[in-house]
Design an enzyme around this catalytic site. Structure first.
Site: not given
Ligand code: TPP
Ligand code: MG
Length: 738
Positions: A468, A538
């Site tokens: 990321e 999530h």
């Protein structure tokens, strides 16, 4: 820079063999090198003196690193790009920065061209020299340099994309590029321990990018020696397996040897073969900075051994030995440098400081205000179509996922600077499968980017490594050059490796460079829970960690139309934007809308009153909006309580006027959000209401949010953790009854 004639006053005996060059460097270039290296050292010494006199506030030197900097500058071109680190004073001087400019940063002057008094000295930024604003965190520049190189390559392949255009960020973003440009990036030996260094090597290698990495190995990172940082003690050995690289390991205290190495490295990069890695062994004759005393961890013997390799006296001896300069010539140069430096220091000490009222300048773009009417347009819905049987059908309703995809498509068509990358965002990296129609393509784990690679090509839509920081760092470098990356972070839960880039780099580039550089880009992030089985990793929210960052716009739409309008504003505006997309809302029935046309925009910082009301105000956003609406409707039905429901849509900036107007009317406020309660987004809103609207309140300001836990997998637990419509109903009822 390269003149061949040596000034006779610098060498009366003129014993040098005039035509002789040293690895291609002329006698005059070597004299220039000496002048720059000596200047660099003396600027350090001057700053040290000024710091001891408390006339400047910090000092970190480039001492011992002078030869490597000059060699790099001589081997590269003015049109190349530079991401230097704090020891690169000599490099910057050789590229054309002046001692006076450097001293202006030391005193923190308003006219400091690097930062206007906002950054420490040796935090270089010289727009005219392609020296991009640098910061303090070790290693954050490296991925940005990779992105910078990618941008150069992109513009060379898409020259039309570099053209200016009215009406969006392009109006304010000049693009310059050269087909054979190189991006130089430097770092210390200790900084090779940072993960971002390895991420950068990986991408530069894999994409064969013209990045010249320069590791300036002085064997220490403050007090930690190289063998503690680097397994085996030699970074060259560790990186040698990366494909497509040209490697050099050199004595970085010898400008001639170093120049030859940089030349070979530059040839490799310019020819398009890939990146280069120059590992330069240098010395650190002074302590790490003036805040450090190296005698605490380095014995005299070691420091004396360093001193014997000091590049400044070494070059002086070389020039004498080769007959390029005589002692008188050396003295003339040194005297000129000293006199000029004295004048520069006197001058810099008189420079005016920046005014306190300027502190808010350049947090955001001064040119384009995304809250302005320019970004408020009406949807243009296609006229109903008449089918063969005469039946007329209205434009179909689209989901948030559909309209985000369509908006990306529209903007990519409109603006060739828009590129998309991230994890799994491409249709298919092995594009021959697409071409042969063997596969349909993926286009994102939530399919938000589906079809874009197929339509716009693999150099505009491509997959990144699972890294990321790599995504955000590269995008930042690209945006600095004028591209408009719209990158995706697959799950908010995994944004944290990018946090250094997101907190210390991207949003600060404009402010810290006093508007000399900017990096407007969009980071789309799938966020949120209510997924039934999403579990901890999530389902997280956490938007307040980003609304706490000045310089970063944060958007969080609750329905398809807003998502389209806000995303378009995000892409066209001149600031970095974190665009939060709630996964649960992607395909929800709630909030679908017809395609609003290719120019529909919603300005930032303007709330939407979902339903007007008179008894209490609910302020919310994202997936809590439909839940709050359900609760409000039930309260109205069952208890005749009229709720005004405000969907903020944009969290930074947020619509204080809408909140204040509503609370003044209803005198009761509830802030509802999906993130865990404590220190969350609602805390700031609640505090402001308490502060500014105290006299309008008939009840305490309330909050409904998730529990101060993470989000669990088992649906029973998830329901208990995340705020439900029933929780909202209860809180609204209590507030109405207070
Ligand atoms: C991410 C980060 N961690 C820690 C620091 C504090 N720090 C500043 S310089 C430095 C040492 C860097 O050593 P090296 O990369 O070898 O460069 P050198 O100073 O030796 O040239 C450290 C730990 C920092 N600036 N950034
Ligand atoms: Mg070091």
């Amino acid at each position: 820079m390269a003149t061949t004639k040596v000034d006779p006053k610098l060498n009366e005996n003129n014993t040098a063999k005039k035509a002789k060059t040293y690895q291609g460097l002329t006698s005059q270039q070597l004299i220039d090198a000496y002048r720059i290296m000596f200047t660099s050292r003396r600027v350090d010494d001057r700053e040290i003196l000024l710091k001891r006199q408390q006339k400047i506030f910090f000092q970190i030197s480039g001492a011992g690193h002078e030869a490597i900097g000059v060699a790099a500058a001589f081997a590269l071109k003015a049109s190349d790009w530079f991401y230097p680190y704090y020891r690169d004073r000599a490099l910057c001087l050789a590229l054309g920065a002046t001692p006076y400019e450097m001293l202006l940063q030391g005193v923190g002057a308003a006219d400091d061209p690097s930062s206007g008094g906002r950054q420490m000295p040796s935090h270089w930024a010289y727009q005219r020299l392609n020296i991009v604003t640098q910061s303090s965190p070790t290693g954050t520049q490296i991925l940005q340099a990779v992105g910078c190189a990618e941008a150069g390559r992109y513009f060379a392949a898409h020259p039309k994309a570099s053209q200016k255009a009215e009406g969006d960020y392009r109006q304010f973003k000049d693009v310059q590029f050269q087909g054979d440009e190189i991006t130089y990036v430097s770092l210390g030996d200790g900084t090779t321990s940072e993960g971002e260094f390895w991420e950068a090597l990986n991408t530069a290698s894999n994409r064969r990018l013209p990045v010249m990495f320069c590791v300036q190995d002085n064997e220490y990172a403050i007090s930690v020696p190289v063998e503690v940082q680097t397994s085996g003690g030699n970074i060259s050995r560790l990186v040698s397996g990366f494909p497509n690289f040209h490697f050099e390991e050199v004595d970085g205290t010898d400008p001639v040897v170093a120049y030859a190495a940089f030349k070979r490295a530059a040839d490799h990069c310019r020819a398009g073969h890939g990146p280069a890695f120059v590992h330069a062994h240098v010395i650190r004759p002074y302590s790490h900075s003036l805040s450090d005393d190296e005698r605490l961890y380095r014995p005299d013997s070691e420091r004396q051994a360093d001193a014997a390799r000091d590049p400044v006296p070494r070059l002086q001896m070389f020039l004498l030995r080769e007959g390029i300069l005589d002692e008188k010539g050396i003295n003339i140069i040194e005297k000129e440098v000293e006199e000029q430096l004295q004048a520069d220091a006197d001058h810099a000490l008189e420079a005016l400081p920046p005014q306190p009222e300027t502190i808010y300048d350049y947090v955001y773009s001064p040119n384009l205000d995304p809250t302005s009417a320019q970004f408020a347009t009406q949807p243009v819905i296609a006229a109903p179509e008449t089918a063969a049987d005469g039946k007329r059908s209205a434009a179909p309703n689209k989901t948030m996922a559909d309209l985000i995809n369509t908006t990306l498509r529209d903007e990519m068509r409109r603006d060739e600077r828009v590129i998309i990358f991230g994890e799994d965002v491409a249709d298919c990296s092995r594009e021959e499968y697409l071409k042969q129609k063997l596969v349909k393509g993926k286009g994102g784990v939530f399919k938000l980017t589906a079809g874009l690679q197929s339509q716009f090509g693999s150099d505009r839509v491509f997959n990144s490594p699972i890294a990321e920081a790599n995504i955000v760092g590269r995008a930042t470098g690209m945006a600095t050059r004028g591209l408009k990356p719209v990158v995706e972070i697959q799950f908010f839960d995994y944004i944290w490796p990018a946090m250094m880039q997101l907190r210390d780099e991207l949003p600060i580039i404009r402010w810290r460079s006093n508007n000399a550089f900017s990096a407007p880009l969009v980071i789309r992030v799938a966020i949120g829970g209510y997924l039934t089985g999403g579990a901890i990793y999530h389902s997280q929210c956490g938007e307040s960690m980003f609304t706490h960052i000045p310089g970063l716009r944060v958007v969080f739409p609750s329905n398809a139309l807003d998502a389209a309008g806000l995303l378009r504003t995000a892409i066209r505006c001149d600031d970095p934007v974190l665009f939060l997309e709630h996964k649960r809302l992607y395909r929800e029935t709630y909030g679908r809308a017809p395609y609003p046309g290719p120019n529909y925009m919603v300005p930032f910082g303007k709330a939407n009153v979902v339903q007007p009301g008179t008894d209490l105000t609910v302020i919310t956003y994202g997936a809590v909006v439909p839940r709050a609406l359900q609760a409000a409707q039930k309260l109205e039905r069952e208890h005749q309580v009229s709720v005004e429901l405000i969907d903020l849509r944009c969290l930074n900036p947020f619509d204080w006027e809408a909140i204040a107007a509503s609370v003044k009317k209803t005198n009761r406020a509830l802030i509802a959000y999906e993130d865990s309660l404590s220190w969350g987004y609602g805390a700031e809103i609640a505090a402001r209401i308490a502060d500014k609207l105290f006299h309008h309140l008939d009840a305490p300001v309330k909050r409904v949010a998730a529990t101060d836990t993470f989000v669990a997998y088992q649906p029973l637990l998830e329901n208990a953790i995340l705020p439900q419509s029933s929780d909202l109903f209860r809180a609204m009822k209590e507030l109405a009854e207070f």
